[in-house]
Write a protein that holds these residues in place. Structure first.
Motif, PDB file in Angstrom:
ATOM      1  N   ASP A 178      -5.462  61.963  41.329  1.00 19.75           N
ATOM      2  CA  ASP A 178      -5.551  63.405  41.575  1.00 19.75           C
ATOM      3  C   ASP A 178      -5.142  63.666  43.022  1.00 19.75           C
ATOM      4  O   ASP A 178      -5.956  63.547  43.944  1.00 19.75           O
ATOM      5  CB  ASP A 178      -6.976  63.903  41.315  1.00 19.75           C
ATOM      6  CG  ASP A 178      -7.096  65.421  41.488  1.00 19.75           C
ATOM      7  OD1 ASP A 178      -6.080  66.059  41.811  1.00 19.75           O
ATOM      8  OD2 ASP A 178      -8.207  65.946  41.313  1.00 19.75           O
ATOM      9  N   ALA A 179      -3.887  64.018  43.230  1.00 19.64           N
ATOM     10  CA  ALA A 179      -3.355  64.166  44.586  1.00 19.64           C
ATOM     11  C   ALA A 179      -3.783  65.466  45.254  1.00 19.64           C
ATOM     12  O   ALA A 179      -3.446  65.690  46.421  1.00 19.64           O
ATOM     13  CB  ALA A 179      -1.830  64.089  44.568  1.00 19.64           C
ATOM     14  N   THR A 180      -4.517  66.333  44.551  1.00 19.29           N
ATOM     15  CA  THR A 180      -5.048  67.515  45.228  1.00 19.29           C
ATOM     16  C   THR A 180      -6.152  67.136  46.207  1.00 19.29           C
ATOM     17  O   THR A 180      -6.425  67.880  47.148  1.00 19.29           O
ATOM     18  CB  THR A 180      -5.596  68.532  44.213  1.00 19.29           C
ATOM     19  OG1 THR A 180      -6.638  67.920  43.440  1.00 19.29           O
ATOM     20  CG2 THR A 180      -4.493  68.986  43.265  1.00 19.29           C
ATOM     21  N   ARG A 181      -6.802  65.998  45.973  1.00 21.25           N
ATOM     22  CA  ARG A 181      -7.792  65.477  46.918  1.00 21.25           C
ATOM     23  C   ARG A 181      -7.061  64.532  47.875  1.00 21.25           C
ATOM     24  O   ARG A 181      -7.137  63.307  47.758  1.00 21.25           O
ATOM     25  CB  ARG A 181      -8.911  64.761  46.169  1.00 21.25           C
ATOM     26  CG  ARG A 181      -9.589  65.640  45.126  1.00 21.25           C
ATOM     27  CD  ARG A 181     -10.627  64.885  44.333  1.00 21.25           C
ATOM     28  NE  ARG A 181     -11.285  65.729  43.348  1.00 21.25           N
ATOM     29  CZ  ARG A 181     -12.258  65.328  42.538  1.00 21.25           C
ATOM     30  NH1 ARG A 181     -12.672  64.074  42.593  1.00 21.25           N
ATOM     31  NH2 ARG A 181     -12.793  66.160  41.673  1.00 21.25           N
ATOM     32  N   MET A 182      -6.358  65.124  48.825  1.00 17.28           N
ATOM     33  CA  MET A 182      -5.352  64.383  49.581  1.00 17.28           C
ATOM     34  C   MET A 182      -5.926  63.216  50.367  1.00 17.28           C
ATOM     35  O   MET A 182      -5.344  62.129  50.401  1.00 17.28           O
ATOM     36  CB  MET A 182      -4.601  65.339  50.513  1.00 17.28           C
ATOM     37  CG  MET A 182      -3.726  66.339  49.804  1.00 17.28           C
ATOM     38  SD  MET A 182      -2.759  67.325  50.935  1.00 17.28           S
ATOM     39  CE  MET A 182      -1.845  66.070  51.811  1.00 17.28           C
ATOM     40  N   ALA A 183      -7.065  63.424  51.041  1.00 18.52           N
ATOM     41  CA  ALA A 183      -7.608  62.362  51.890  1.00 18.52           C
ATOM     42  C   ALA A 183      -7.971  61.138  51.070  1.00 18.52           C
ATOM     43  O   ALA A 183      -7.615  60.007  51.408  1.00 18.52           O
ATOM     44  CB  ALA A 183      -8.824  62.876  52.659  1.00 18.52           C
ATOM     45  N   GLN A 184      -8.651  61.343  49.927  1.00 16.31           N
ATOM     46  CA  GLN A 184      -9.038  60.223  49.084  1.00 16.31           C
ATOM     47  C   GLN A 184      -7.837  59.645  48.345  1.00 16.31           C
ATOM     48  O   GLN A 184      -7.731  58.435  48.176  1.00 16.31           O
ATOM     49  CB  GLN A 184     -10.104  60.668  48.082  1.00 16.31           C
ATOM     50  CG  GLN A 184     -11.471  60.899  48.698  1.00 16.31           C
ATOM     51  CD  GLN A 184     -12.537  61.124  47.650  1.00 16.31           C
ATOM     52  OE1 GLN A 184     -12.245  61.502  46.526  1.00 16.31           O
ATOM     53  NE2 GLN A 184     -13.779  60.902  48.008  1.00 16.31           N
ATOM     54  N   ALA A 185      -6.926  60.512  47.904  1.00 14.24           N
ATOM     55  CA  ALA A 185      -5.780  60.026  47.143  1.00 14.24           C
ATOM     56  C   ALA A 185      -4.875  59.146  47.995  1.00 14.24           C
ATOM     57  O   ALA A 185      -4.366  58.120  47.534  1.00 14.24           O
ATOM     58  CB  ALA A 185      -4.994  61.209  46.593  1.00 14.24           C
ATOM     59  N   PHE A 186      -4.673  59.523  49.249  1.00 12.63           N
ATOM     60  CA  PHE A 186      -3.740  58.789  50.108  1.00 12.63           C
ATOM     61  C   PHE A 186      -4.256  57.387  50.405  1.00 12.63           C
ATOM     62  O   PHE A 186      -3.546  56.393  50.242  1.00 12.63           O
ATOM     63  CB  PHE A 186      -3.524  59.565  51.401  1.00 12.63           C
ATOM     64  CG  PHE A 186      -2.557  58.896  52.339  1.00 12.63           C
ATOM     65  CD1 PHE A 186      -1.208  58.964  52.093  1.00 12.63           C
ATOM     66  CD2 PHE A 186      -3.009  58.211  53.452  1.00 12.63           C
ATOM     67  CE1 PHE A 186      -0.303  58.356  52.949  1.00 12.63           C
ATOM     68  CE2 PHE A 186      -2.119  57.581  54.315  1.00 12.63           C
ATOM     69  CZ  PHE A 186      -0.754  57.668  54.057  1.00 12.63           C
ATOM     70  N   SER A 187      -5.508  57.293  50.825  1.00  9.42           N
ATOM     71  CA  SER A 187      -6.058  55.977  51.177  1.00  9.42           C
ATOM     72  C   SER A 187      -6.592  55.241  49.960  1.00  9.42           C
ATOM     73  O   SER A 187      -6.531  54.004  49.897  1.00  9.42           O
ATOM     74  CB  SER A 187      -7.171  56.136  52.215  1.00  9.42           C
ATOM     75  OG  SER A 187      -8.207  56.960  51.715  1.00  9.42           O
ATOM     76  N   GLY A 188      -7.108  55.963  48.978  1.00  8.76           N
ATOM     77  CA  GLY A 188      -7.714  55.332  47.821  1.00  8.76           C
ATOM     78  C   GLY A 188      -6.728  54.584  46.943  1.00  8.76           C
ATOM     79  O   GLY A 188      -7.059  53.539  46.374  1.00  8.76           O
ATOM     80  N   ALA A 189      -5.497  55.115  46.808  1.00  7.64           N
ATOM     81  CA  ALA A 189      -4.497  54.426  45.992  1.00  7.64           C
ATOM     82  C   ALA A 189      -4.202  53.041  46.558  1.00  7.64           C
ATOM     83  O   ALA A 189      -4.029  52.071  45.804  1.00  7.64           O
ATOM     84  CB  ALA A 189      -3.223  55.266  45.910  1.00  7.64           C
ATOM     85  N   GLY A 190      -4.156  52.941  47.870  1.00  2.01           N
ATOM     86  CA  GLY A 190      -3.948  51.637  48.497  1.00  2.01           C
ATOM     87  C   GLY A 190      -5.115  50.698  48.255  1.00  2.01           C
ATOM     88  O   GLY A 190      -4.916  49.491  48.015  1.00  2.01           O
ATOM     89  N   TYR A 191      -6.353  51.232  48.300  1.00  3.82           N
ATOM     90  CA  TYR A 191      -7.531  50.409  48.015  1.00  3.82           C
ATOM     91  C   TYR A 191      -7.475  49.874  46.584  1.00  3.82           C
ATOM     92  O   TYR A 191      -7.768  48.690  46.333  1.00  3.82           O
ATOM     93  CB  TYR A 191      -8.809  51.235  48.201  1.00  3.82           C
ATOM     94  CG  TYR A 191      -9.315  51.311  49.621  1.00  3.82           C
ATOM     95  CD1 TYR A 191     -10.391  50.546  50.038  1.00  3.82           C
ATOM     96  CD2 TYR A 191      -8.736  52.155  50.539  1.00  3.82           C
ATOM     97  CE1 TYR A 191     -10.869  50.614  51.337  1.00  3.82           C
ATOM     98  CE2 TYR A 191      -9.196  52.246  51.848  1.00  3.82           C
ATOM     99  CZ  TYR A 191     -10.266  51.470  52.237  1.00  3.82           C
ATOM    100  OH  TYR A 191     -10.728  51.537  53.524  1.00  3.82           O
ATOM    101  N   VAL A 192      -7.126  50.733  45.633  1.00  3.87           N
ATOM    102  CA  VAL A 192      -7.078  50.315  44.229  1.00  3.87           C
ATOM    103  C   VAL A 192      -6.044  49.211  44.039  1.00  3.87           C
ATOM    104  O   VAL A 192      -6.303  48.200  43.375  1.00  3.87           O
ATOM    105  CB  VAL A 192      -6.761  51.531  43.331  1.00  3.87           C
ATOM    106  CG1 VAL A 192      -6.543  51.076  41.888  1.00  3.87           C
ATOM    107  CG2 VAL A 192      -7.895  52.539  43.387  1.00  3.87           C
ATOM    108  N   GLN A 193      -4.865  49.386  44.620  1.00  2.00           N
ATOM    109  CA  GLN A 193      -3.829  48.363  44.490  1.00  2.00           C
ATOM    110  C   GLN A 193      -4.271  47.038  45.100  1.00  2.00           C
ATOM    111  O   GLN A 193      -4.027  45.966  44.528  1.00  2.00           O
ATOM    112  CB  GLN A 193      -2.543  48.853  45.163  1.00  2.00           C
ATOM    113  CG  GLN A 193      -1.910  50.062  44.484  1.00  2.00           C
ATOM    114  CD  GLN A 193      -0.665  50.537  45.207  1.00  2.00           C
ATOM    115  OE1 GLN A 193       0.109  49.743  45.723  1.00  2.00           O
ATOM    116  NE2 GLN A 193      -0.479  51.847  45.251  1.00  2.00           N
ATOM    117  N   SER A 194      -4.913  47.105  46.271  1.00  2.00           N
ATOM    118  CA  SER A 194      -5.367  45.864  46.921  1.00  2.00           C
ATOM    119  C   SER A 194      -6.425  45.156  46.090  1.00  2.00           C
ATOM    120  O   SER A 194      -6.406  43.916  45.955  1.00  2.00           O
ATOM    121  CB  SER A 194      -5.914  46.180  48.316  1.00  2.00           C
ATOM    122  OG  SER A 194      -4.917  46.761  49.136  1.00  2.00           O
ATOM    123  N   ILE A 195      -7.358  45.906  45.522  1.00  2.84           N
ATOM    124  CA  ILE A 195      -8.429  45.306  44.726  1.00  2.84           C
ATOM    125  C   ILE A 195      -7.858  44.645  43.471  1.00  2.84           C
ATOM    126  O   ILE A 195      -8.204  43.504  43.127  1.00  2.84           O
ATOM    127  CB  ILE A 195      -9.478  46.376  44.358  1.00  2.84           C
ATOM    128  CG1 ILE A 195     -10.253  46.806  45.607  1.00  2.84           C
ATOM    129  CG2 ILE A 195     -10.432  45.863  43.287  1.00  2.84           C
ATOM    130  CD1 ILE A 195     -11.186  47.971  45.384  1.00  2.84           C
TER     131      ILE A 195
END
Length: 370
Positions: free
Chosen positions: A121-138
């Motif tokens: 959900d890219a409307t939540r920009m702060a979480q979407a930007f950093s969170g996608a990287g966290y998910v990929q790393s995990i």
């Protein structure tokens, strides 16, 4: 200029402010609750991001991936079906929706390159930007450990040693709290000085001042020093009580140097507030002017985003704004522990801009009294 007149007029302004519950409430809110919420609710780091998982594989690897998403970065994963994934994201229930396809573990062990779908959900920009990287790393870490059959760090040809200076825990709340104080100083300096003048006109006491043996210079200086003193005391209180005691933010630099820079900034900004009050004349008009002036000052000063990321023409124009130099000074002193030998250009710029705004405002103030 009679200093006794300036002192007595300033005391009168402070007494009038104390009797104004709305303004006192605004001051209290700006230096307490607003600072606390800036540090705790508007941080850019990933914190308790809601995630849902569609596990179509039902394998040990998929279970391992799901269990890797834990607080405080994510909430406990919600297990859903494929039919629910789009609906839940449309309703804003999930920031991330992970779909593990059937046969994922089998295909991985067979040497294939299976795909995992991640909806964000890219409307939540702060979480979407950093969170996608966290998910990929995990996911990458769990798959790598599953394939190698043991948990170990990936060997690299070179080691990158990361040292985060001034904010070793990378806590965005530290930055937001201090910049919240900077924004509050600018906001209150404009509002209190301008409202003090408009209050004189609305209550009819401006005519009383005109028949007294006081000059426009004395009236203007009294309003500036009295309102600036209130904001300066509130700034010191917020730094010590809210930042250091309540939020536990380690402030590095000299408090005296920072408050000296704050005083120069208040001198410039309060002068600007007097000018806006002379142009507006009434409180509703003053509020509209505040919206036109305050928002660009705060957004383009570097308090929200780095100035280096802005167009060059915006950076050049904002050098004429006092809070641009004040933000640089605040970050240098409070975060990096800089001394006068580092921030003297900002101090000089604030003094020059303040003198220019004071002279300009005094000219219009004299016309306002006629």
């Amino acid at each position: 200029m009679d200093l006794a007149n300036v002192l007595q007029l300033g005391i009168k302004e402070i007494r009038g402010l104390i009797r104004d519950p709305i303004m006192m409430g605004l001051i209290l809110f700006s230096f307490t609750f607003q600072i606390y919420t800036s540090a705790t609710s508007a941080v850019e780091t990933l914190n308790r991001a809601p995630i849902a998982v569609v596990d179509e594989d039902q394998s040990p690897l998929s279970t391992r991936i799901i269990e890797a998403f834990q607080p405080p970065y994510f909430t406990e994963p919600t297990m859903i079906s494929v039919a629910e994934m789009d609906r839940r994201m449309d309703e804003g229930l999930d920031t991330f929706a992970l779909d593990i396809p059937p046969g994922f573990q089998r295909d991985l062990l067979a040497g294939k390159r299976p795909e995992i779908q991640l909806n964000v959900d890219a409307t939540r920009m702060a979480q979407a930007f950093s969170g996608a990287g966290y998910v990929q790393s995990i996911i990458a870490a769990e798959i790598g450990e599953f394939q190698s059959r043991y948990r170990a760090d990936t060997a690299t040809a070179a080691d990158l040693v990361l040292r985060a200076r001034f904010n070793p825990s990378l806590n965005g709340g530290w930055f937001q709290a201090v910049m919240g104080i900077s924004n509050s100083v600018t906001l209150l300096a404009l509002i209190l000085s301008g409202a003090a003048l408009i209050r004189e006109r609305e209550h009819g006491t401006i005519e009383h001042l005109l028949v007294m043996p006081v000059t426009p210079l004395e009236i203007m200086v009294s309003k500036i020093w009295s309102m600036s003193l209130v904001v300066l005391l509130g700034t010191a209180f917020s730094l010590v009580v809210m930042c250091e005691w309540v939020l536990g933010i380690p402030l590095q630099g000299s408090m005296t140097l920072f408050l000296a820079g704050t005083a120069l900034h208040l001198f410039a900004t309060a002068s600007l507030g007097i000018f806006l009050a002379t142009v507006a004349g009434t409180m509703p008009q003053f509020g509209l002017l505040m919206m036109l002036v305050l928002l660009p000052l705060q957004v383009l000063s570097g308090a929200q985003t780095p100035r280096e990321s802005m167009p060059q023409i915006v950076q050049d124009i904002m050098l004429a704004a006092p809070n641009t130099h004040y933000v640089i000074l605040s970050q240098s002193v409070l975060f990096r522990g800089a001394g006068l030998d580092v921030v003297w250009p900002q101090m000089l710029a604030l003094a020059v801009i303040g003198a220019a705004l004071f002279a300009f405002s005094l000219r219009h103030f004299r016309g306002f009294l006629k």
